[in-house]
Write a protein that holds these residues in place. Structure first.
Motif, PDB file in Angstrom:
ATOM      1  N   TRP A 239       0.741  -1.465   0.001  1.00  0.00           N
ATOM      2  CA  TRP A 239       0.075  -0.092   0.051  1.00  0.00           C
ATOM      3  C   TRP A 239       0.841   1.270   0.011  1.00  0.00           C
ATOM      4  O   TRP A 239       0.097   2.353  -0.222  1.00  0.00           O
ATOM      5  CB  TRP A 239      -1.154   0.092   1.032  1.00  0.00           C
ATOM      6  N   ALA A 240       2.046   1.231   0.315  1.00  0.00           N
ATOM      7  CA  ALA A 240       2.802   2.591   0.232  1.00  0.00           C
ATOM      8  C   ALA A 240       3.120   3.179  -0.915  1.00  0.00           C
ATOM      9  O   ALA A 240       2.756   2.611  -2.110  1.00  0.00           O
ATOM     10  CB  ALA A 240       4.347   1.957   0.741  1.00  0.00           C
ATOM     11  N   GLY A 241       3.210   4.399  -0.823  1.00  0.00           N
ATOM     12  CA  GLY A 241       3.231   5.402  -2.028  1.00  0.00           C
ATOM     13  C   GLY A 241       4.782   5.483  -2.393  1.00  0.00           C
ATOM     14  O   GLY A 241       5.737   4.700  -2.119  1.00  0.00           O
ATOM     15  N   HIS A 242       5.111   6.562  -3.354  1.00  0.00           N
ATOM     16  CA  HIS A 242       6.275   6.656  -4.180  1.00  0.00           C
ATOM     17  C   HIS A 242       7.585   6.909  -3.062  1.00  0.00           C
ATOM     18  O   HIS A 242       8.530   6.156  -3.211  1.00  0.00           O
ATOM     19  CB  HIS A 242       6.404   7.699  -4.965  1.00  0.00           C
ATOM     20  N   ASP A 243       7.165   7.688  -1.892  1.00  0.00           N
ATOM     21  CA  ASP A 243       8.188   7.853  -0.967  1.00  0.00           C
ATOM     22  C   ASP A 243       8.089   6.584  -0.022  1.00  0.00           C
ATOM     23  O   ASP A 243       7.698   7.032   1.207  1.00  0.00           O
ATOM     24  CB  ASP A 243       7.794   9.023  -0.236  1.00  0.00           C
ATOM     25  N   LEU A 244       8.583   5.555  -0.403  1.00  0.00           N
ATOM     26  CA  LEU A 244       8.730   4.339   0.496  1.00  0.00           C
ATOM     27  C   LEU A 244       9.520   4.427   1.932  1.00  0.00           C
ATOM     28  O   LEU A 244       8.826   3.916   2.934  1.00  0.00           O
ATOM     29  CB  LEU A 244       9.213   2.992  -0.374  1.00  0.00           C
ATOM     30  N   PRO A 245      10.319   5.225   1.822  1.00  0.00           N
ATOM     31  CA  PRO A 245      11.092   5.278   3.084  1.00  0.00           C
ATOM     32  C   PRO A 245      10.196   6.005   4.300  1.00  0.00           C
ATOM     33  O   PRO A 245      10.403   5.824   5.519  1.00  0.00           O
ATOM     34  CB  PRO A 245      12.370   5.971   2.880  1.00  0.00           C
ATOM     35  N   HIS A 246       9.324   6.819   3.554  1.00  0.00           N
ATOM     36  CA  HIS A 246       8.477   7.778   4.556  1.00  0.00           C
ATOM     37  C   HIS A 246       7.182   6.997   5.136  1.00  0.00           C
ATOM     38  O   HIS A 246       6.761   6.873   6.183  1.00  0.00           O
ATOM     39  CB  HIS A 246       8.228   8.852   3.804  1.00  0.00           C
ATOM     40  N   ASP A 247       6.667   6.161   4.083  1.00  0.00           N
ATOM     41  CA  ASP A 247       5.442   5.235   4.274  1.00  0.00           C
ATOM     42  C   ASP A 247       5.491   4.087   5.005  1.00  0.00           C
ATOM     43  O   ASP A 247       4.933   3.625   5.887  1.00  0.00           O
ATOM     44  CB  ASP A 247       4.494   5.233   2.914  1.00  0.00           C
ATOM     45  N   ALA A 248       6.664   3.299   4.613  1.00  0.00           N
ATOM     46  CA  ALA A 248       6.892   2.038   5.412  1.00  0.00           C
ATOM     47  C   ALA A 248       8.158   1.757   5.743  1.00  0.00           C
ATOM     48  O   ALA A 248       8.956   0.799   5.182  1.00  0.00           O
ATOM     49  CB  ALA A 248       6.225   1.002   4.341  1.00  0.00           C
ATOM     50  N   PRO A 249       8.943   2.813   6.627  1.00  0.00           N
ATOM     51  CA  PRO A 249      10.303   2.322   6.892  1.00  0.00           C
ATOM     52  C   PRO A 249      10.738   1.067   7.530  1.00  0.00           C
ATOM     53  O   PRO A 249      11.679   0.507   7.305  1.00  0.00           O
ATOM     54  CB  PRO A 249      10.565   3.648   8.008  1.00  0.00           C
ATOM     55  N   ASP A 250       9.556   0.610   8.180  1.00  0.00           N
ATOM     56  CA  ASP A 250       9.976  -0.606   8.988  1.00  0.00           C
ATOM     57  C   ASP A 250      10.089  -1.809   7.956  1.00  0.00           C
ATOM     58  O   ASP A 250      10.735  -2.518   7.970  1.00  0.00           O
ATOM     59  CB  ASP A 250       8.874  -1.163   9.909  1.00  0.00           C
ATOM     60  N   TRP A 251       9.186  -1.832   6.958  1.00  0.00           N
ATOM     61  CA  TRP A 251       9.247  -2.980   6.056  1.00  0.00           C
ATOM     62  C   TRP A 251      10.623  -2.775   5.311  1.00  0.00           C
ATOM     63  O   TRP A 251      11.254  -3.685   4.863  1.00  0.00           O
ATOM     64  CB  TRP A 251       7.986  -2.611   4.997  1.00  0.00           C
ATOM     65  N   LEU A 252      10.808  -1.595   4.722  1.00  0.00           N
ATOM     66  CA  LEU A 252      12.105  -1.309   4.177  1.00  0.00           C
ATOM     67  C   LEU A 252      13.339  -1.676   4.917  1.00  0.00           C
ATOM     68  O   LEU A 252      14.331  -2.413   4.251  1.00  0.00           O
ATOM     69  CB  LEU A 252      12.289   0.215   3.620  1.00  0.00           C
ATOM     70  N   LEU A 253      13.499  -1.569   6.277  1.00  0.00           N
ATOM     71  CA  LEU A 253      14.461  -1.741   7.030  1.00  0.00           C
ATOM     72  C   LEU A 253      14.619  -3.482   7.252  1.00  0.00           C
ATOM     73  O   LEU A 253      15.914  -3.904   6.914  1.00  0.00           O
ATOM     74  CB  LEU A 253      14.463  -1.233   8.439  1.00  0.00           C
ATOM     75  N   HIS A 254      13.457  -3.818   7.264  1.00  0.00           N
ATOM     76  CA  HIS A 254      13.590  -5.360   7.215  1.00  0.00           C
ATOM     77  C   HIS A 254      14.086  -6.017   5.841  1.00  0.00           C
ATOM     78  O   HIS A 254      14.888  -6.967   5.863  1.00  0.00           O
ATOM     79  CB  HIS A 254      12.221  -6.001   7.192  1.00  0.00           C
ATOM     80  N   LYS A 255      13.556  -5.282   4.622  1.00  0.00           N
ATOM     81  CA  LYS A 255      14.254  -5.961   3.620  1.00  0.00           C
ATOM     82  C   LYS A 255      15.870  -5.744   3.153  1.00  0.00           C
ATOM     83  O   LYS A 255      16.380  -6.390   2.718  1.00  0.00           O
ATOM     84  CB  LYS A 255      13.521  -5.173   2.190  1.00  0.00           C
ATOM     85  N   LEU A 256      16.112  -4.636   3.685  1.00  0.00           N
ATOM     86  CA  LEU A 256      17.539  -4.138   3.851  1.00  0.00           C
ATOM     87  C   LEU A 256      18.471  -4.962   4.619  1.00  0.00           C
ATOM     88  O   LEU A 256      19.636  -5.516   4.471  1.00  0.00           O
ATOM     89  CB  LEU A 256      17.865  -2.841   4.197  1.00  0.00           C
ATOM     90  N   ALA A 257      17.901  -5.313   5.793  1.00  0.00           N
ATOM     91  CA  ALA A 257      18.529  -6.329   6.794  1.00  0.00           C
ATOM     92  C   ALA A 257      18.869  -7.684   6.363  1.00  0.00           C
ATOM     93  O   ALA A 257      19.657  -8.379   6.680  1.00  0.00           O
ATOM     94  CB  ALA A 257      17.912  -6.446   8.056  1.00  0.00           C
ATOM     95  N   GLY A 258      17.970  -8.231   5.421  1.00  0.00           N
ATOM     96  CA  GLY A 258      17.944  -9.414   4.865  1.00  0.00           C
ATOM     97  C   GLY A 258      18.605  -9.524   3.570  1.00  0.00           C
ATOM     98  O   GLY A 258      18.813 -10.464   2.855  1.00  0.00           O
ATOM     99  N   TYR A 259      19.173  -8.398   2.931  1.00  0.00           N
ATOM    100  CA  TYR A 259      19.793  -8.082   1.424  1.00  0.00           C
ATOM    101  C   TYR A 259      21.372  -8.499   1.830  1.00  0.00           C
ATOM    102  O   TYR A 259      22.096  -7.885   2.621  1.00  0.00           O
ATOM    103  CB  TYR A 259      19.713  -6.924   0.879  1.00  0.00           C
ATOM    104  N   GLN A 260      22.048  -9.054   0.890  1.00  0.00           N
ATOM    105  CA  GLN A 260      23.381  -9.518   0.607  1.00  0.00           C
ATOM    106  C   GLN A 260      23.881  -9.256  -0.678  1.00  0.00           C
ATOM    107  O   GLN A 260      23.439 -10.447  -1.355  1.00  0.00           O
ATOM    108  CB  GLN A 260      23.963 -10.899   1.378  1.00  0.00           C
ATOM    109  N   GLY A 261      24.338  -8.350  -1.230  1.00  0.00           N
ATOM    110  CA  GLY A 261      24.437  -7.872  -2.632  1.00  0.00           C
ATOM    111  C   GLY A 261      25.721  -8.599  -3.030  1.00  0.00           C
ATOM    112  O   GLY A 261      25.584  -9.223  -3.981  1.00  0.00           O
ATOM    113  N   ARG A 262      26.767  -8.856  -2.242  1.00  0.00           N
ATOM    114  CA  ARG A 262      27.880  -9.515  -2.914  1.00  0.00           C
ATOM    115  C   ARG A 262      28.563 -10.574  -1.873  1.00  0.00           C
ATOM    116  O   ARG A 262      28.430 -10.287  -0.552  1.00  0.00           O
ATOM    117  CB  ARG A 262      28.786  -8.698  -3.214  1.00  0.00           C
TER     118      ARG A 262
END
Length: 262
Positions: A239-262
């Motif tokens: 449901w978040a809008g274009h400014d995802l860090p504003h609308d759903a920061p917890d969801w974004l933090l969760h995604k970043l915590a589980g990310y391993q690029g390299r």
């Protein structure tokens, strides 16, 4: 302007060594500056235990008196000079910032340890998806509105949350008055974003592509098309809008915590 728990030396060595905690670089989008991240950089640094820096795009924020280049690649070169990297970093780009981040990873793979794109796009998608037809008149109207009305319009266009509207708008209006993005730079940024063509090759690093189903500015299909181009899947917030860090920061933090690029 940059904000970081730990400043990095501006000198650039001949060869960079990869480090376990290389840290993050955050890039905003069209006519936005570092302060529009709100407290997200501080939350990200605390959540991951890594340094986080916000870099200004030329023509925005503290760099508002600079002339914005009309290509994403030229913006990237100025961003890289500003970064002065000592080690590869994770780059998170929102909207047009995602285009710069993608180009960074493609052109200088040794400098990018991780790549995260949020509600970004490229010429892989048609113009009416990259900029929703319902949003275009509002953006053009923003060029002639007084700053307070313009920021209110941008808030309604990019944010789905409304609980902090009064406080956030007060801050955004102060930012716009202090470091106003000129109409010329706004148009130059719009041209650069519209012309951005992602390279055929995939980044060396595995990207994380995120988008918002409630985005009123950019169709989330653009993120899915970009992810398919790189043979990965995009993750979509419901449901978040274009400014995802504003609308759903917890969801974004969760995604970043589980990310391993390299």
């Amino acid at each position: 302007m940059t904000r970081t728990p730990r400043q990095m030396n501006s000198s650039r060595p001949a060869a960079m060594q990869d480090k376990q905690h290389a840290g993050w670089v955050l890039l905003r989008g069209l006519a936005r500056e570092c302060r529009h991240w709100g407290n997200f950089p501080e939350r990200l640094a605390a959540h991951l235990g890594q340094p986080v820096r916000c870099l200004e795009l030329p023509g925005n924020g503290t760099g508002y008196q600079q002339k914005t280049p009309v290509t994403i690649t030229a913006m990237l070169e100025q961003i890289r000079q500003q970064a002065g990297l000592q080690a590869p970093v994770n780059v998170l780009g929102l909207s047009m910032g995602g285009m710069i981040a993608a180009e960074w990873a493609l052109r200088y793979p040794q400098e990018v340890r991780g790549l995260v794109l949020v509600n970004s796009s490229s010429t892989l998608s048609p113009p009416w998806q990259r900029m929703r037809m319902t949003a275009l008149p509002h953006l053009l109207l923003a060029l002639i509105l007084p700053r307070a009305q313009r920021e209110s319009l941008v808030y309604r266009l990019t944010c789905t949350r409304r609980d902090d509207q009064r406080i956030t708008l007060r801050q955004w209006i102060r930012y716009a008055n202090q470091y106003p993005t000129s109409h010329v730079n706004f148009l130059r940024q719009l041209i650069a974003a519209a012309r951005y063509r992602v390279a055929g090759a995939s980044p060396v690093v595995t990207p994380l592509v995120l988008c918002s189903r409630g985005d009123r500015l950019v169709n989330p299909a653009c993120s899915h098309i970009l992810a398919q181009h790189w043979r990965i899947q995009a993750d979509e917030h419901p449901w978040a809008g274009h400014d995802l860090p504003h609308d759903a920061p917890d969801w974004l933090l969760h995604k970043l915590a589980g990310y391993q690029g390299r």
